[in-house]
Each structure stands twice: as structure tokens, then as C-alpha cells.
Design a protein around this motif. Structure first.
Motif, PDB file in Angstrom:
ATOM      1  N   THR A   1      69.090  21.924  78.822  1.00 13.90           N
ATOM      2  CA  THR A   1      70.025  22.072  77.678  1.00 13.90           C
ATOM      3  C   THR A   1      71.078  23.317  77.800  1.00 13.90           C
ATOM      4  OG1 THR A   1      70.568  22.013  75.315  1.00 13.90           O
ATOM      5  CG2 THR A   1      68.489  23.361  76.119  1.00 13.90           C
ATOM      6  N   ASP A   2      72.153  22.996  77.718  1.00 11.82           N
ATOM      7  CA  ASP A   2      73.019  24.232  77.486  1.00 11.82           C
ATOM      8  C   ASP A   2      73.237  24.641  76.184  1.00 11.82           C
ATOM      9  OD1 ASP A   2      75.377  25.765  77.492  1.00 11.82           O
ATOM     10  OD2 ASP A   2      76.848  24.411  78.125  1.00 11.82           O
ATOM     11  N   ALA A   3      72.568  25.938  76.062  1.00 13.26           N
ATOM     12  CA  ALA A   3      72.415  26.556  74.718  1.00 13.26           C
ATOM     13  C   ALA A   3      73.462  27.915  74.602  1.00 13.26           C
ATOM     14  CB  ALA A   3      71.157  26.962  74.412  1.00 13.26           C
ATOM     15  N   VAL A   4      74.547  27.769  75.500  1.00 13.09           N
ATOM     16  CA  VAL A   4      75.392  28.867  75.348  1.00 13.09           C
ATOM     17  C   VAL A   4      75.744  29.286  73.995  1.00 13.09           C
ATOM     18  CG1 VAL A   4      77.634  29.967  76.046  1.00 13.09           C
ATOM     19  CG2 VAL A   4      76.103  29.139  77.760  1.00 13.09           C
ATOM     20  N   GLN A   5      76.360  28.258  73.176  1.00 13.67           N
ATOM     21  CA  GLN A   5      77.030  28.350  71.984  1.00 13.67           C
ATOM     22  C   GLN A   5      75.729  28.566  70.764  1.00 13.67           C
ATOM     23  OE1 GLN A   5      79.934  29.152  71.166  1.00 13.67           O
ATOM     24  NE2 GLN A   5      81.060  28.598  73.198  1.00 13.67           N
TER      25      GLN A   5
ATOM     26  N   ILE B   1      71.910  17.699  77.992  1.00  9.53           N
ATOM     27  CA  ILE B   1      72.247  17.524  76.849  1.00  9.53           C
ATOM     28  C   ILE B   1      72.413  19.085  76.174  1.00  9.53           C
ATOM     29  CG2 ILE B   1      72.148  16.401  74.686  1.00  9.53           C
ATOM     30  CD1 ILE B   1      70.727  14.212  75.909  1.00  9.53           C
ATOM     31  N   MET B   2      73.827  19.430  75.593  1.00  3.64           N
ATOM     32  CA  MET B   2      73.805  20.629  75.198  1.00  3.64           C
ATOM     33  C   MET B   2      73.249  20.852  73.734  1.00  3.64           C
ATOM     34  SD  MET B   2      78.079  20.222  74.495  1.00  3.64           S
ATOM     35  CE  MET B   2      78.297  21.479  74.902  1.00  3.64           C
ATOM     36  N   THR B   3      73.049  22.040  73.336  1.00  2.93           N
ATOM     37  CA  THR B   3      72.304  22.171  72.007  1.00  2.93           C
ATOM     38  C   THR B   3      73.520  21.998  71.192  1.00  2.93           C
ATOM     39  OG1 THR B   3      70.518  23.527  72.966  1.00  2.93           O
ATOM     40  CG2 THR B   3      70.698  23.736  70.644  1.00  2.93           C
TER      41      THR B   3
ATOM     42  N   SER C   1      75.191  34.914  86.573  1.00  2.00           N
ATOM     43  CA  SER C   1      76.348  35.576  86.323  1.00  2.00           C
ATOM     44  C   SER C   1      76.785  34.885  84.849  1.00  2.00           C
ATOM     45  CB  SER C   1      77.330  35.520  87.404  1.00  2.00           C
ATOM     46  OG  SER C   1      77.904  33.974  87.607  1.00  2.00           O
ATOM     47  N   GLY C   2      76.180  34.281  84.232  1.00  2.00           N
ATOM     48  CA  GLY C   2      76.807  33.406  83.001  1.00  2.00           C
ATOM     49  C   GLY C   2      76.326  32.212  83.002  1.00  2.00           C
ATOM     50  N   GLY C   3      77.007  31.698  81.848  1.00  2.00           N
ATOM     51  CA  GLY C   3      76.764  30.102  81.465  1.00  2.00           C
ATOM     52  C   GLY C   3      77.032  29.173  82.265  1.00  2.00           C
ATOM     53  N   THR C   4      78.144  29.375  83.404  1.00  2.00           N
ATOM     54  CA  THR C   4      78.734  28.418  84.425  1.00  2.00           C
ATOM     55  C   THR C   4      77.731  28.467  85.261  1.00  2.00           C
ATOM     56  OG1 THR C   4      80.939  28.816  83.492  1.00  2.00           O
ATOM     57  CG2 THR C   4      80.833  28.000  85.610  1.00  2.00           C
ATOM     58  N   GLU C   5      77.447  29.667  85.870  1.00  2.00           N
ATOM     59  CA  GLU C   5      76.267  29.605  86.932  1.00  2.00           C
ATOM     60  C   GLU C   5      74.861  28.978  86.584  1.00  2.00           C
ATOM     61  OE1 GLU C   5      75.690  33.337  89.062  1.00  2.00           O
ATOM     62  OE2 GLU C   5      73.913  32.618  90.031  1.00  2.00           O
ATOM     63  N   SER C   6      74.550  29.266  85.317  1.00  2.00           N
ATOM     64  CA  SER C   6      73.302  28.996  84.897  1.00  2.00           C
ATOM     65  C   SER C   6      73.322  27.295  84.766  1.00  2.00           C
ATOM     66  CB  SER C   6      72.770  29.517  83.568  1.00  2.00           C
ATOM     67  OG  SER C   6      72.463  30.575  83.629  1.00  2.00           O
ATOM     68  N   ASN C   7      74.510  26.799  84.432  1.00  2.00           N
ATOM     69  CA  ASN C   7      74.524  25.368  84.223  1.00  2.00           C
ATOM     70  C   ASN C   7      74.478  24.573  85.702  1.00  2.00           C
ATOM     71  OD1 ASN C   7      74.319  25.014  81.524  1.00  2.00           O
ATOM     72  ND2 ASN C   7      76.940  25.213  81.113  1.00  2.00           N
ATOM     73  N   ASN C   8      75.401  25.179  86.470  1.00  2.00           N
ATOM     74  CA  ASN C   8      75.368  24.853  87.865  1.00  2.00           C
ATOM     75  C   ASN C   8      73.799  24.956  88.667  1.00  2.00           C
ATOM     76  OD1 ASN C   8      78.442  24.077  89.251  1.00  2.00           O
ATOM     77  ND2 ASN C   8      78.443  25.311  87.465  1.00  2.00           N
TER      78      ASN C   8
ATOM     79  N   ASN D   1      85.305  33.641  68.456  1.00  2.00           N
ATOM     80  CA  ASN D   1      84.125  34.292  68.827  1.00  2.00           C
ATOM     81  C   ASN D   1      83.410  33.349  69.472  1.00  2.00           C
ATOM     82  OD1 ASN D   1      83.562  37.228  67.348  1.00  2.00           O
ATOM     83  ND2 ASN D   1      84.633  35.743  66.040  1.00  2.00           N
ATOM     84  N   SER D   2      83.789  32.178  69.512  1.00  2.00           N
ATOM     85  CA  SER D   2      83.185  31.296  70.485  1.00  2.00           C
ATOM     86  C   SER D   2      83.683  31.180  71.855  1.00  2.00           C
ATOM     87  CB  SER D   2      83.330  29.658  69.946  1.00  2.00           C
ATOM     88  OG  SER D   2      82.176  29.548  68.816  1.00  2.00           O
ATOM     89  N   ALA D   3      84.825  31.813  72.062  1.00  2.00           N
ATOM     90  CA  ALA D   3      85.215  31.958  73.405  1.00  2.00           C
ATOM     91  C   ALA D   3      84.693  33.330  73.892  1.00  2.00           C
ATOM     92  CB  ALA D   3      87.037  32.294  73.211  1.00  2.00           C
TER      93      ALA D   3
HETATM   94  N1  PLP Z   1      78.691  26.254  77.962  1.00  2.00           N
HETATM   95  C1  PLP Z   1      79.249  26.428  76.753  1.00  2.00           C
HETATM   96  C2  PLP Z   1      78.765  25.512  75.751  1.00  2.00           C
HETATM   97  C3  PLP Z   1      80.551  27.443  76.709  1.00  2.00           C
HETATM   98  O1  PLP Z   1      80.755  27.283  75.404  1.00  2.00           O
HETATM   99  C4  PLP Z   1      80.649  28.174  77.555  1.00  2.00           C
HETATM  100  C5  PLP Z   1      81.655  29.084  77.548  1.00  2.00           C
HETATM  101  O2  PLP Z   1      82.622  28.935  76.666  1.00  2.00           O
HETATM  102  C6  PLP Z   1      79.940  28.133  78.949  1.00  2.00           C
HETATM  103  C7  PLP Z   1      78.788  27.189  79.008  1.00  2.00           C
HETATM  104  C8  PLP Z   1      80.347  28.902  80.078  1.00  2.00           C
HETATM  105  O3  PLP Z   1      79.642  30.154  79.888  1.00  2.00           O
HETATM  106  P1  PLP Z   1      80.162  31.443  80.646  1.00  2.00           P
HETATM  107  O4  PLP Z   1      81.655  31.810  79.900  1.00  2.00           O
HETATM  108  O5  PLP Z   1      79.071  32.563  80.480  1.00  2.00           O
HETATM  109  O6  PLP Z   1      80.192  30.860  81.998  1.00  2.00           O
END
Ligand code: PLP
Length: 375
Positions: free
Chosen positions: A176-180, A145-147, A68-75, A7-9
Motif C-alpha cells: 500500500t502506498d500510504a504517502v498521503q 492499492i493506495m491507503t 529517497s522518498g515515496g516514488t522510490e519506495s513504490n518502485n 500540503n498534500s504536495a
Molecule cells: N504516492 C503518493 C500518494 C503521493 O501523493 C506522492 C507525492 O505526491 C508520492 C507517492 C511520491 O512521493 P515522493 O514525492 O516522496 O516521491
């Protein structure tokens, strides 16, 4: 019957979220920028989803920007912050255990001439206050720094980090990358005090391809894309309303405390069951997010065990799903030896998991040990 423990994938999309997406594709399909009634209805849906997300994140609606998701938000956060503040300094502080969408962005910034400091975690996977205090100075323009870590679930105290940076006479924006972590523990933007927060829908039973970036009111980042007026020009382009609407529904279905308890119980049960297998050791620490459990099965390579389990409809990850087959940079940074890291698998839970999933997992890890070691 399948046993989904990855589920983390990604997570299974909730029915109500999927139905909302369908409605916003086939019935209420207007463009939120259109001036006619379909457009107005679409805009209402857009703002409704934004409000729901803001409520859970403890911020104002207009501090949420869809991406569009975590990757784009981080960038967007990283490049946008650095570009906005580059006259104030050249230094960036991050960690060696970030997700690739942060690490690769940092690598690119190094290529562009920025100095990036990668803090390594302690044996619990946590970035200590002292390390941050030492690294951040008046030339630091970004701290990212990630959460919660995606491989081990280690949780950083983001509020504490914010206070240290604020007291260090630094102009840095704090991301902070709080995706997880989002939707699994209570993260309140205002309380943490950070400037930028990344979240993604598909880790919380929403669809893939949609996420958001929280930008604290009054803080400015330089946009990376150019086009229309959408998302206040930070992220132009017609909004992905079906995905946004579904994200809003997934967020409104969150029951953070209740699910935390449920998943903690599953995690504890898994710990007991897997501890009975002498070849199993635990890489996730007791203070980690209960949704993630990283273990090693001595003598069996990650991918071999992963495929064995998958043949039996048990789905897990080897380290991080995004670093397919590569040795884990996270376990290495935590001081875990290579053999142990090479045999690590990540089990990640959701509210849908049951004790039966764990019993079956334990059974097949045992069986795998018998079958695969002999080969
Ligand atoms: N940041 C973390 C900590 C993640 O676990 C993930 C995805 O596995 C991402 C960013 C990327 O998110 P997205 O898949 O929405 O691009």
C-alpha cells in the motif's frame, strides 16, 4: 501574507527537523558505516530515527528501510515484489487511481509482459471488497492499492483488502502506498497485515528526498540496486543521515489524533464557507481524509483559478501536483464529468491552517469568479 493550502504536495519542514539535519551535516557528520566514534554516533542517529518511525508505524525497527522518498519506495516495492515472485504467476492487481509512481511502474511491467488489472473505484473513490475478490487469484503475485488518494483523500480499508487477498489462495505480496495517509491517520503495519508500506517525509513536515519502505519480516523482495551492505542490501548506498535524522524528528512530533481533530474542524469550516458559493461543488466525499478537499469551481479552468489565487498568495493545486495540467485520471475514474474535472482544484490542509486561511480562500474564489468569468 501567504495562505498555504497545498500540503498534500508538500509541507513546511519543522524547525526541529531542519535543525537536526543541520546538526547531522555540520557537527555529527560521520558515515554510519565507519568504525570510529563519529561513525558509531552516526549509526546511533540512524537507528534512533528508524525506531521512531517503526513506533508510529507499529512495526519492528528492522522492518523499516530508508529510501529517497515515496516514488522510490513504490518502485522498490513493486519491481522487487514482482521479480521475487515471478515464478508463481504473471498477474498484478492495482487501481486506476494510484499515484503516477505506481501507475508508471505498472505500465513498465505491462511492457515487460505482466498482466496488470486496474480496478476502478466506486463513486466515493473507494475500491470495493467485491472487486478485489473477483480480480485476485492464485496467479496474482502483487496487489498494490493506495491507503489514501492524493487528489481526493478517499480512504481504502487496507486491513479488509489484506484479508480478502489472504483468503483468495493467492501468493501475492500486498503493498500500500500510504504517502498521503501516514502521520494523518493511524496506520499500524502489524494490524493491517500488509507486506509492504510506502511512506514519505515531506508530507509530514520532514524534508524532501527521504522516505521509507516497510517490509514485513519474513517477506522477501528482490533488490533493484546493487552496492554496499546498507539497508540490508535492499537499498545500498551511504544513508542520507541528515534527511533521515530530520525524518525521525518530524515523526516524533506527530500528534495524529490532535491534528486530525484540528484539520477536521478546518475542513468542516471550509465546507460551510465554500458551499455558500453556488459555483462550487465538492469532489471529495464525506468519508475522505479531512486533510484533502477537492472542489470544482464551475466555469473556471483549474489552472486559471490556481494562478489567480497564487497572485493573491493563496496556494492550492490543480488536481494532483504531479500531473501538472493533465486531466485528472482520478476524477474521471470516479465518474466525474470532464467539465467538472477540468475546473477542479485540490485544497490540502495542515495543522498550521486557520479559519482565516479559509475566509481568504473563499473571498478570492468569489472575486476570481467575478473577474475571470467576465474575461
Ligand atoms: N504516492 C503518493 C500518494 C503521493 O501523493 C506522492 C507525492 O505526491 C508520492 C507517492 C511520491 O512521493 P515522493 O514525492 O516522496 O516521491
Amino acid at each position: 501574507m501567504e495562505h498555504y493550502l497545498d500540503n498534500s504536495a508538500t509541507t513546511k519542514v519543522s524547525k526541529a527537523a531542519a535543525e537536526k539535519a543541520l546538526e547531522l551535516m555540520c557537527e555529527n557528520y560521520g558515515n554510519a558505516s565507519s568504525l570510529h566514534s563519529l561513525g558509531i554516533k552516526a549509526e546511533a542517529e540512524l537507528e534512533n530515527a528508524r525506531r521512531k518511525i517503526a513506533k508510529v508505524l507499529g512495526c519492528e525497527s528492522d522492518e523499516i528501510y530508508f529510501t529517497s522518498g515515496g516514488t522510490e519506495s513504490n518502485n522498490t516495492a513493486i519491481f522487487g515484489a514482482v521479480k521475487a515472485l515471478k515464478r508463481r504467476g504473471n498477474k498484478i492487481v492495482t487501481t486506476s487511481v494510484e499515484h503516477s509512481s505506481v501507475l508508471e511502474a505498472m505500465n513498465e511491467l505491462e511492457n515487460q509482459g505482466f498482466e496488470v488489472i486496474y480496478l476502478s473505484p466506486d463513486e466515493n473513490g473507494i475500491i470495493t471488497a467485491e472487486k478485489i475478490k473477483d480480480a485476485v487469484d492464485n496467479k496474482t503475485i502483487l496487489v498494490s492499492i493506495m491507503t489514501a488518494n492524493n487528489e481526493t483523500g478517499s480512504i481504502n480499508d487496507i486491513s479488509k483488502i489484506q484479508k480478502i487477498v489472504a483468503n483468495n489462495n493467492s501468493p501475492a505480496l500486498i503493498h500500500t502506498d500510504a504517502v498521503q495517509a501516514f502521520g494523518k491517520i493511524n496506520i499500524k503495519a502489524k494490524k493491517t497485515g500488509v507486506d509492504l508500506i510506502t511512506i514519505s517525509a515531506h508530507k509530514i513536515h520532514g524534508p524532501k528526498g527521504i522516505g521509507a519502505l516497510y517490509i514485513k519480516k519474513g517477506k522477501r523482495i528482490t533488490p533493484m540496486h546493487f552496492g554496499g551492505e546498507q539497508e540490508k542490501k535492499v537499498r545500498p548506498g551511504t544513508e542520507a543521515l541528515p534527511l533521515i535524522g530530520a525524518f525521525g524528528v518530524a515523526v516524533s512530533e506527530l500528534e495524529i489524533e490532535k491534528n486530525y481533530e484540528k484539520v477536521s474542524a478546518i475542513n468542516s469550516y471550509a465546507k460551510i464557507k465554500l458551499s455558500e458559493i453556488k459555483e462550487v461543488s465538492f469532489n471529495s466525499k464525506d468519508n475522505a481524509l479531512p486533510y484533502i478537499m477537492n472542489i470544482s469551481v464551475k466555469g473556471i479552468r483549474s489552472e486559471t483559478m490556481l494562478h489567480y489565487l497564487a497572485q493573491n498568495e493563496i496556494y492550492v493545486s490543480s488536481g494532483s501536483a504531479c500531473s501538472k495540467g493533465k486531466p485528472s485520471h482520478v476524477l474521471k475514474a470516479m465518474g466525474i464529468d470532464k467539465d467538472t474535472a477540468d475546473s477542479s482544484i485540490r485544497i490540502s490542509f495542515s495543522k498550521f491552517n486557520t479559519k482565516e486561511d479559509i475566509d481568504i480562500l473563499a473571498k478570492y474564489i468569489r472575486q476570481g469568479l467575478e473577474t475571470l468569468v467576465k474575461k
